[in-house]
Write an enzyme that holds these catalytic residues in place. Structure first.
Site, PDB file in Angstrom:
ATOM      1  N   GLY A 110       2.433  -4.806 -10.036  1.00  0.00           N
ATOM      2  CA  GLY A 110       3.689  -4.522  -9.387  1.00  0.00           C
ATOM      3  C   GLY A 110       4.798  -5.147 -10.206  1.00  0.00           C
ATOM      4  N   ARG A 111       5.343  -6.426  -9.895  1.00  0.00           N
ATOM      5  CA  ARG A 111       6.222  -7.191 -10.663  1.00  0.00           C
ATOM      6  C   ARG A 111       6.070  -8.567 -10.746  1.00  0.00           C
ATOM      7  NH1 ARG A 111       7.332  -2.992 -12.570  1.00  0.00           N
ATOM      8  NH2 ARG A 111       9.660  -1.880 -12.652  1.00  0.00           N
ATOM      9  N   LEU A 152       0.867  -0.936  -0.010  1.00  0.00           N
ATOM     10  CA  LEU A 152      -0.080   0.100  -0.141  1.00  0.00           C
ATOM     11  C   LEU A 152       0.947   1.224  -0.129  1.00  0.00           C
ATOM     12  CD1 LEU A 152      -3.185   0.495   0.204  1.00  0.00           C
ATOM     13  CD2 LEU A 152      -2.694   1.273   2.667  1.00  0.00           C
ATOM     14  N   GLY A 153       1.603   1.385  -1.368  1.00  0.00           N
ATOM     15  CA  GLY A 153       2.438   2.727  -1.340  1.00  0.00           C
ATOM     16  C   GLY A 153       1.502   3.729  -1.982  1.00  0.00           C
ATOM     17  N   ARG A 154       2.463   4.518  -2.724  1.00  0.00           N
ATOM     18  CA  ARG A 154       1.861   5.453  -3.649  1.00  0.00           C
ATOM     19  C   ARG A 154       0.838   4.815  -4.502  1.00  0.00           C
ATOM     20  NH1 ARG A 154       7.742   7.694  -3.849  1.00  0.00           N
ATOM     21  NH2 ARG A 154       7.812   5.466  -4.903  1.00  0.00           N
ATOM     22  N   GLU A 205       9.733 -11.327 -18.760  1.00  0.00           N
ATOM     23  CA  GLU A 205       9.126 -10.333 -19.697  1.00  0.00           C
ATOM     24  C   GLU A 205      10.101 -10.334 -21.004  1.00  0.00           C
ATOM     25  OE1 GLU A 205       7.742  -6.774 -18.013  1.00  0.00           O
ATOM     26  OE2 GLU A 205       6.356  -7.697 -16.827  1.00  0.00           O
ATOM     27  N   HIS A 207       2.734  -5.064 -19.938  1.00  0.00           N
ATOM     28  CA  HIS A 207       3.475  -4.145 -18.824  1.00  0.00           C
ATOM     29  C   HIS A 207       3.166  -2.727 -19.560  1.00  0.00           C
ATOM     30  CE1 HIS A 207       7.063  -3.603 -16.337  1.00  0.00           C
ATOM     31  NE2 HIS A 207       6.199  -2.583 -16.100  1.00  0.00           N
TER      32      HIS A 207
HETATM   33  P1  NAP Z   1       5.788   2.701  -3.253  1.00  0.00           P
HETATM   34  O1  NAP Z   1       5.189   3.984  -2.902  1.00  0.00           O
HETATM   35  O2  NAP Z   1       7.649   2.587  -2.643  1.00  0.00           O
HETATM   36  O3  NAP Z   1       5.209   1.566  -2.495  1.00  0.00           O
HETATM   37  C1  NAP Z   1       5.651   0.448  -2.522  1.00  0.00           C
HETATM   38  C2  NAP Z   1       4.895  -0.240  -1.399  1.00  0.00           C
HETATM   39  O4  NAP Z   1       5.272  -1.697  -1.409  1.00  0.00           O
HETATM   40  C3  NAP Z   1       5.090   0.138   0.146  1.00  0.00           C
HETATM   41  O5  NAP Z   1       3.890   0.244   0.564  1.00  0.00           O
HETATM   42  C4  NAP Z   1       5.958  -0.848   0.738  1.00  0.00           C
HETATM   43  O6  NAP Z   1       5.445  -0.763   2.124  1.00  0.00           O
HETATM   44  C5  NAP Z   1       5.531  -2.257   0.196  1.00  0.00           C
HETATM   45  N1  NAP Z   1       6.906  -2.774  -0.100  1.00  0.00           N
HETATM   46  C6  NAP Z   1       8.044  -2.503  -0.602  1.00  0.00           C
HETATM   47  N2  NAP Z   1       8.986  -3.620  -0.533  1.00  0.00           N
HETATM   48  C7  NAP Z   1       8.334  -4.696  -0.153  1.00  0.00           C
HETATM   49  C8  NAP Z   1       8.473  -5.936   0.124  1.00  0.00           C
HETATM   50  N3  NAP Z   1       9.711  -6.599  -0.082  1.00  0.00           N
HETATM   51  N4  NAP Z   1       7.605  -6.921   0.499  1.00  0.00           N
HETATM   52  C9  NAP Z   1       6.241  -6.158   0.627  1.00  0.00           C
HETATM   53  N5  NAP Z   1       6.006  -4.941   0.559  1.00  0.00           N
HETATM   54  C10 NAP Z   1       6.869  -4.151   0.073  1.00  0.00           C
HETATM   55  O7  NAP Z   1       6.051   2.523  -4.838  1.00  0.00           O
HETATM   56  P2  NAP Z   1       4.972   3.069  -5.890  1.00  0.00           P
HETATM   57  O8  NAP Z   1       5.197   4.198  -6.744  1.00  0.00           O
HETATM   58  O9  NAP Z   1       3.641   2.720  -5.349  1.00  0.00           O
HETATM   59  O10 NAP Z   1       5.233   1.651  -6.788  1.00  0.00           O
HETATM   60  C11 NAP Z   1       5.376   0.274  -6.473  1.00  0.00           C
HETATM   61  C12 NAP Z   1       5.672  -0.539  -7.630  1.00  0.00           C
HETATM   62  O11 NAP Z   1       4.697  -0.809  -8.687  1.00  0.00           O
HETATM   63  C13 NAP Z   1       7.035  -0.410  -8.042  1.00  0.00           C
HETATM   64  O12 NAP Z   1       8.206  -0.590  -7.224  1.00  0.00           O
HETATM   65  C14 NAP Z   1       6.998  -1.285  -9.398  1.00  0.00           C
HETATM   66  O13 NAP Z   1       7.374  -2.419  -9.192  1.00  0.00           O
HETATM   67  C15 NAP Z   1       5.650  -0.945  -9.674  1.00  0.00           C
HETATM   68  N6  NAP Z   1       4.965  -0.312 -11.086  1.00  0.00           N
HETATM   69  C16 NAP Z   1       4.489  -1.182 -12.017  1.00  0.00           C
HETATM   70  C17 NAP Z   1       4.339  -0.316 -13.257  1.00  0.00           C
HETATM   71  C18 NAP Z   1       3.460  -1.212 -14.266  1.00  0.00           C
HETATM   72  O14 NAP Z   1       3.770  -0.554 -15.494  1.00  0.00           O
HETATM   73  N7  NAP Z   1       2.958  -2.165 -14.269  1.00  0.00           N
HETATM   74  C19 NAP Z   1       4.199   1.049 -13.204  1.00  0.00           C
HETATM   75  C20 NAP Z   1       4.784   1.672 -12.043  1.00  0.00           C
HETATM   76  C21 NAP Z   1       5.110   0.985 -10.898  1.00  0.00           C
HETATM   77  P3  NAP Z   1       6.374  -1.258   3.070  1.00  0.00           P
HETATM   78  O15 NAP Z   1       7.896  -0.687   3.153  1.00  0.00           O
HETATM   79  O16 NAP Z   1       5.582  -0.957   4.340  1.00  0.00           O
HETATM   80  O17 NAP Z   1       6.472  -2.870   2.883  1.00  0.00           O
END
Ligand code: NAP
Length: 325
Positions: A230-231, A151-153, A260, A278
């Protein structure tokens, strides 16, 4: 003074290519020979990357590299710890893509629950005219609970949208978030037990590789839908395929995959799976916003000695402190 040299391993958006040409000397992997790149390696001070692997071997080639500007918020292809050890700054592109990715996630979730992929194929193949109405979807969004893993951005932007659809929201991450009232579960299995729609919005890290396992899928249950924005590495793909085959869960919506652009055949052309290539952030508007942030990071680093959006691992890095290892 001559402009810093930036290495661009792969072609970038026109906005990025043009801005880099205005501000820097650009060494392009697409046009320079391996020999030319090797000869210029000592001059390279920055690199701008999109989905290129930046590992120890890459860093070894550029002894004066100061900054890696990653196009994307997820930087799992960049070894940020290795960069931190050498005092190399790493930047990513947060925030500018959050809303776009959340929109994609919601579209993917509804498509998966209501089987829009199969429904579209029904029309495209002429089945509607030949065989009549598309079968009723076993799934509905009504009464669903969304469990956000990460639950990040982006996770929060997805959760806000899901609330507008009348969904209950709960979440799991390594930490409880202080700015939300959603129910927190301290394990992923606990989250899967409490929800029926599992939304993966975490980064891919070595720690959460294959976290969405057979046990998690069994906990999600027969009405369960997995949505991965996510990934790909976070999902145990063979376990997911087995769960879809056995009816352990109802379906899946996947924007990201473990290897991918290769997608396992077993995930293709099935009524209960929607696949996307993606494209979470992939509109011209949002990709240009990300590209501008890449350029801004490089420009500010060389003009003012700081980055706009450093990743946590390298937030402490200052210019002129590059270390050999
Ligand atoms: P963010 O604000 O850093 O949020 C990431 C969230 O994941 C945080 O709530 C963090 O909380 C949790 N987290 C981090 N590492 C973790 C782990 N090892 N185990 C469990 N929870 C974990 O990042 P965001 O901007 O929301 O982006 C999140 C991800 O979305 C990116 O890193 C990327 O992989 C993916 N993404 C995908 C696309 C796409 O095209 N599909 C586009 C953009 C981003 P805690 O620290 O409390 O665990």
């Amino acid at each position: 003074m001559s402009q810093p040299v930036i290495f661009l391993p792969n072609p970038a958006l026109p906005l990025v290519e043009d801005a880099l040409d205005r501000e820097f000397q650009v060494l392009r992997g697409a046009t320079a020979s391996t020999d030319e790149i090797q000869k210029a390696a000592d001059l390279v001070r920055g690199v701008s990357v999109f989905q290129a692997r930046i590992d120890e071997a890459f860093l070894d080639r550029f002894p004066n590299l100061e900054i890696v500007a990653n196009f994307g918020v997820g930087y799992d292809a960049v070894d940020a710890k290795a960069c931190a050890a050498r005092n190399i700054m790493v930047t990513n592109t947060p925030d500018v893509l959050t809303e776009e990715v959340a929109d994609t996630a919601i579209g993917l979730m509804i498509s998966a629950v209501r089987q829009f992929g199969a429904a579209e194929r029904w029309v495209q193949s002429g089945n509607w005219e030949r065989n009549g109405s598309f079968p009723l979807s076993p799934g509905t969004l009504r009464g669903r609970t969304l469990g956000v893993y990460g639950l990040g951005r982006i996770g929060k932007a997805i959760a806000a949208r899901a609330e507008a659809f009348g969904m209950e929201v709960c979440y799991h991450g390594r930490n409880r978030q202080s700015d939300v009232a959603y129910a927190y579960h301290d394990t992923l299995v606990g989250l899967a037990q409490a929800c029926d729609t599992l939304m993966i919005a975490t980064p891919g890290t070595p720690e959460n590789r294959n976290a969405v396992s057979t046990e998690v899928l069994e906990a999600l249950g027969a009405n369960g839908v997995v949505v991965n924005i996510g990934r790909g590495s976070v999902v145990d793909e063979p376990a997911l395929i087995a769960a879809l085959d056995k009816g352990t869960i109802l379906g899946a919506g996947l924007d990201v995959f473990a290897d991918e652009p290769r997608v396992p055949t077993a995930l293709l052309n099935r009524d209960n799976v929607v696949v996307l290539p993606h494209i979470g952030s992939a509109s011209i508007h949002t990709r240009n916003g990300m590209g501008q942030l890449v350029v801004d990071n490089l420009v500010r680093w060389f003009a003012a000695g700081e980055a706009v959006t450093p990743v946590p691992e390298t937030r402490h890095v200052k210019p002129g402190t590059r270390r050999a290892v």
